[in-house]
Motif scaffolding. Sequence first.
Motif, PDB file in Angstrom:
ATOM      1  N   GLU A  90       0.859  -1.180   0.000  1.00 30.22           N
ATOM      2  CA  GLU A  90       0.000   0.000   0.000  1.00 30.22           C
ATOM      3  C   GLU A  90       0.897   1.231   0.000  1.00 30.22           C
ATOM      4  O   GLU A  90       1.722   1.388   0.891  1.00 30.22           O
ATOM      5  CB  GLU A  90      -0.881  -0.005   1.257  1.00 30.22           C
ATOM      6  CG  GLU A  90      -1.712   1.225   1.442  1.00 30.22           C
ATOM      7  CD  GLU A  90      -2.480   1.212   2.755  1.00 30.22           C
ATOM      8  OE1 GLU A  90      -3.210   2.179   2.995  1.00 30.22           O
ATOM      9  OE2 GLU A  90      -2.342   0.248   3.540  1.00 30.22           O
ATOM     10  N   ASP A  91       0.767   2.068  -1.023  1.00 27.52           N
ATOM     11  CA  ASP A  91       1.594   3.266  -1.139  1.00 27.52           C
ATOM     12  C   ASP A  91       0.738   4.524  -1.101  1.00 27.52           C
ATOM     13  O   ASP A  91      -0.335   4.572  -1.718  1.00 27.52           O
ATOM     14  CB  ASP A  91       2.379   3.254  -2.462  1.00 27.52           C
ATOM     15  CG  ASP A  91       3.412   2.144  -2.493  1.00 27.52           C
ATOM     16  OD1 ASP A  91       4.031   1.867  -1.451  1.00 27.52           O
ATOM     17  OD2 ASP A  91       3.583   1.532  -3.565  1.00 27.52           O
ATOM     18  N   LEU A  92       1.218   5.529  -0.401  1.00 35.25           N
ATOM     19  CA  LEU A  92       0.536   6.820  -0.369  1.00 35.25           C
ATOM     20  C   LEU A  92       0.668   7.486  -1.730  1.00 35.25           C
ATOM     21  O   LEU A  92       1.762   7.573  -2.279  1.00 35.25           O
ATOM     22  CB  LEU A  92       1.159   7.719   0.700  1.00 35.25           C
ATOM     23  CG  LEU A  92       1.138   7.193   2.126  1.00 35.25           C
ATOM     24  CD1 LEU A  92       1.955   8.106   3.031  1.00 35.25           C
ATOM     25  CD2 LEU A  92      -0.279   7.077   2.623  1.00 35.25           C
ATOM     26  N   THR A  93      -0.461   7.946  -2.273  1.00 35.33           N
ATOM     27  CA  THR A  93      -0.423   8.646  -3.565  1.00 35.33           C
ATOM     28  C   THR A  93      -1.011  10.040  -3.462  1.00 35.33           C
ATOM     29  O   THR A  93      -0.953  10.802  -4.413  1.00 35.33           O
ATOM     30  CB  THR A  93      -1.189   7.846  -4.642  1.00 35.33           C
ATOM     31  OG1 THR A  93      -2.516   7.601  -4.187  1.00 35.33           O
ATOM     32  CG2 THR A  93      -0.484   6.528  -4.945  1.00 35.33           C
ATOM     33  N   GLY A  94      -1.580  10.381  -2.330  1.00 37.79           N
ATOM     34  CA  GLY A  94      -2.170  11.691  -2.104  1.00 37.79           C
ATOM     35  C   GLY A  94      -2.720  11.733  -0.699  1.00 37.79           C
ATOM     36  O   GLY A  94      -2.684  10.738   0.020  1.00 37.79           O
ATOM     37  N   PRO A  95      -3.255  12.885  -0.278  1.00 37.63           N
ATOM     38  CA  PRO A  95      -3.739  13.004   1.092  1.00 37.63           C
ATOM     39  C   PRO A  95      -4.873  12.025   1.424  1.00 37.63           C
ATOM     40  O   PRO A  95      -5.019  11.602   2.562  1.00 37.63           O
ATOM     41  CB  PRO A  95      -4.232  14.438   1.207  1.00 37.63           C
ATOM     42  CG  PRO A  95      -4.023  15.081  -0.104  1.00 37.63           C
ATOM     43  CD  PRO A  95      -3.392  14.100  -1.033  1.00 37.63           C
ATOM     44  N   HIS A  96      -5.675  11.654   0.432  1.00 42.28           N
ATOM     45  CA  HIS A  96      -6.793  10.740   0.667  1.00 42.28           C
ATOM     46  C   HIS A  96      -6.822   9.582  -0.314  1.00 42.28           C
ATOM     47  O   HIS A  96      -7.872   8.977  -0.538  1.00 42.28           O
ATOM     48  CB  HIS A  96      -8.122  11.506   0.607  1.00 42.28           C
ATOM     49  CG  HIS A  96      -8.217  12.572   1.650  1.00 42.28           C
ATOM     50  ND1 HIS A  96      -8.433  12.293   2.969  1.00 42.28           N
ATOM     51  CD2 HIS A  96      -8.085  13.915   1.566  1.00 42.28           C
ATOM     52  CE1 HIS A  96      -8.444  13.423   3.659  1.00 42.28           C
ATOM     53  NE2 HIS A  96      -8.235  14.415   2.831  1.00 42.28           N
ATOM     54  N   THR A  97      -5.671   9.258  -0.919  1.00 38.05           N
ATOM     55  CA  THR A  97      -5.627   8.141  -1.864  1.00 38.05           C
ATOM     56  C   THR A  97      -4.434   7.240  -1.570  1.00 38.05           C
ATOM     57  O   THR A  97      -3.400   7.684  -1.081  1.00 38.05           O
ATOM     58  CB  THR A  97      -5.544   8.620  -3.335  1.00 38.05           C
ATOM     59  OG1 THR A  97      -4.377   9.423  -3.490  1.00 38.05           O
ATOM     60  CG2 THR A  97      -6.790   9.391  -3.732  1.00 38.05           C
ATOM     61  N   ARG A  98      -4.610   5.969  -1.889  1.00 38.10           N
ATOM     62  CA  ARG A  98      -3.562   4.954  -1.736  1.00 38.10           C
ATOM     63  C   ARG A  98      -3.558   4.080  -2.982  1.00 38.10           C
ATOM     64  O   ARG A  98      -4.606   3.798  -3.541  1.00 38.10           O
ATOM     65  CB  ARG A  98      -3.838   4.045  -0.531  1.00 38.10           C
ATOM     66  CG  ARG A  98      -4.145   4.741   0.771  1.00 38.10           C
ATOM     67  CD  ARG A  98      -2.928   5.422   1.354  1.00 38.10           C
ATOM     68  NE  ARG A  98      -3.218   5.993   2.649  1.00 38.10           N
ATOM     69  CZ  ARG A  98      -3.580   7.260   2.852  1.00 38.10           C
ATOM     70  NH1 ARG A  98      -3.730   8.072   1.830  1.00 38.10           N
ATOM     71  NH2 ARG A  98      -3.804   7.716   4.065  1.00 38.10           N
ATOM     72  N   HIS A  99      -2.377   3.653  -3.378  1.00 40.08           N
ATOM     73  CA  HIS A  99      -2.273   2.659  -4.444  1.00 40.08           C
ATOM     74  C   HIS A  99      -1.996   1.328  -3.762  1.00 40.08           C
ATOM     75  O   HIS A  99      -1.115   1.220  -2.910  1.00 40.08           O
ATOM     76  CB  HIS A  99      -1.146   2.982  -5.430  1.00 40.08           C
ATOM     77  CG  HIS A  99      -1.089   1.996  -6.551  1.00 40.08           C
ATOM     78  ND1 HIS A  99      -0.331   0.853  -6.498  1.00 40.08           N
ATOM     79  CD2 HIS A  99      -1.745   1.947  -7.729  1.00 40.08           C
ATOM     80  CE1 HIS A  99      -0.504   0.161  -7.607  1.00 40.08           C
ATOM     81  NE2 HIS A  99      -1.358   0.799  -8.370  1.00 40.08           N
ATOM     82  N   ILE A 100      -2.772   0.289  -4.118  1.00 36.65           N
ATOM     83  CA  ILE A 100      -2.567  -1.026  -3.527  1.00 36.65           C
ATOM     84  C   ILE A 100      -2.270  -2.047  -4.618  1.00 36.65           C
ATOM     85  O   ILE A 100      -2.690  -1.899  -5.762  1.00 36.65           O
ATOM     86  CB  ILE A 100      -3.775  -1.481  -2.683  1.00 36.65           C
ATOM     87  CG1 ILE A 100      -5.042  -1.556  -3.537  1.00 36.65           C
ATOM     88  CG2 ILE A 100      -3.975  -0.575  -1.481  1.00 36.65           C
ATOM     89  CD1 ILE A 100      -6.180  -2.255  -2.848  1.00 36.65           C
ATOM     90  N   ASP A 101      -1.530  -3.077  -4.223  1.00 33.42           N
ATOM     91  CA  ASP A 101      -1.216  -4.193  -5.115  1.00 33.42           C
ATOM     92  C   ASP A 101      -1.216  -5.448  -4.247  1.00 33.42           C
ATOM     93  O   ASP A 101      -0.405  -5.569  -3.328  1.00 33.42           O
ATOM     94  CB  ASP A 101       0.149  -3.983  -5.768  1.00 33.42           C
ATOM     95  CG  ASP A 101       0.442  -5.001  -6.861  1.00 33.42           C
ATOM     96  OD1 ASP A 101      -0.350  -5.945  -7.052  1.00 33.42           O
ATOM     97  OD2 ASP A 101       1.472  -4.838  -7.530  1.00 33.42           O
ATOM     98  N   VAL A 102      -2.164  -6.352  -4.503  1.00 33.72           N
ATOM     99  CA  VAL A 102      -2.336  -7.563  -3.708  1.00 33.72           C
ATOM    100  C   VAL A 102      -2.304  -8.765  -4.638  1.00 33.72           C
ATOM    101  O   VAL A 102      -2.948  -8.765  -5.684  1.00 33.72           O
ATOM    102  CB  VAL A 102      -3.673  -7.545  -2.934  1.00 33.72           C
ATOM    103  CG1 VAL A 102      -3.858  -8.819  -2.131  1.00 33.72           C
ATOM    104  CG2 VAL A 102      -3.757  -6.319  -2.040  1.00 33.72           C
ATOM    105  N   ARG A 103      -1.554  -9.807  -4.234  1.00 34.13           N
ATOM    106  CA  ARG A 103      -1.445 -11.032  -5.036  1.00 34.13           C
ATOM    107  C   ARG A 103      -1.658 -12.245  -4.145  1.00 34.13           C
ATOM    108  O   ARG A 103      -1.183 -12.285  -3.016  1.00 34.13           O
ATOM    109  CB  ARG A 103      -0.065 -11.122  -5.675  1.00 34.13           C
ATOM    110  CG  ARG A 103       0.227  -9.965  -6.600  1.00 34.13           C
ATOM    111  CD  ARG A 103       1.713  -9.863  -6.908  1.00 34.13           C
ATOM    112  NE  ARG A 103       2.001  -8.563  -7.470  1.00 34.13           N
ATOM    113  CZ  ARG A 103       2.605  -8.375  -8.620  1.00 34.13           C
ATOM    114  NH1 ARG A 103       3.011  -9.398  -9.343  1.00 34.13           N
ATOM    115  NH2 ARG A 103       2.830  -7.157  -9.065  1.00 34.13           N
ATOM    116  N   LEU A 104      -2.367 -13.243  -4.695  1.00 35.02           N
ATOM    117  CA  LEU A 104      -2.592 -14.512  -4.015  1.00 35.02           C
ATOM    118  C   LEU A 104      -2.017 -15.608  -4.895  1.00 35.02           C
ATOM    119  O   LEU A 104      -2.406 -15.744  -6.062  1.00 35.02           O
ATOM    120  CB  LEU A 104      -4.085 -14.748  -3.779  1.00 35.02           C
ATOM    121  CG  LEU A 104      -4.482 -16.123  -3.238  1.00 35.02           C
ATOM    122  CD1 LEU A 104      -3.886 -16.367  -1.857  1.00 35.02           C
ATOM    123  CD2 LEU A 104      -5.997 -16.262  -3.205  1.00 35.02           C
ATOM    124  N   VAL A 105      -1.090 -16.388  -4.313  1.00 31.96           N
ATOM    125  CA  VAL A 105      -0.420 -17.467  -5.035  1.00 31.96           C
ATOM    126  C   VAL A 105      -0.665 -18.778  -4.292  1.00 31.96           C
ATOM    127  O   VAL A 105      -0.488 -18.846  -3.079  1.00 31.96           O
ATOM    128  CB  VAL A 105       1.103 -17.196  -5.143  1.00 31.96           C
ATOM    129  CG1 VAL A 105       1.818 -18.347  -5.828  1.00 31.96           C
ATOM    130  CG2 VAL A 105       1.360 -15.878  -5.864  1.00 31.96           C
TER     131      VAL A 105
END
Length: 142
Positions: A90-105
Amino acid sequence: GAAVDTRLVVTPSPDGERWQRTFDDQLFDSRQYPAANGALAERFGLIEFTFRRETDEVGTLYRQHGPAIVAGALRIPLPRACAPAVSAREDLTGPHTRHIDVRLVLPVVGQVLRYEGTIDVDDEAGLKACATRRAVHNGKTH
């Protein structure tokens, strides 16, 4: 895999949060709650994953450890070679936004689910997916 419409709704509960992910019309429901030693636990039915949070200047990496089958007070650790593996960032991209990347293996099968995109943080309603959200399925399992 094909991109599908995705929605994420996070609802606070007395013991943590309920996470409801919808991929097209399929619901993927879990609970997240505090675990021992500052870890975060997430439970899907009988399977529990625990994560250590590692933060940097951009965001948070959720490093999985200790997957188990849990039923009431019974907890059976799963050997790493047999356990599903989840990786999340989960990365901060703005004051009220986050970029997420989730993987299931899954062992032997490989990656069966990946979803990534930008989410809006709504302080009153928890997290909600925004229009740029997308999910990529690489199999039939959700």
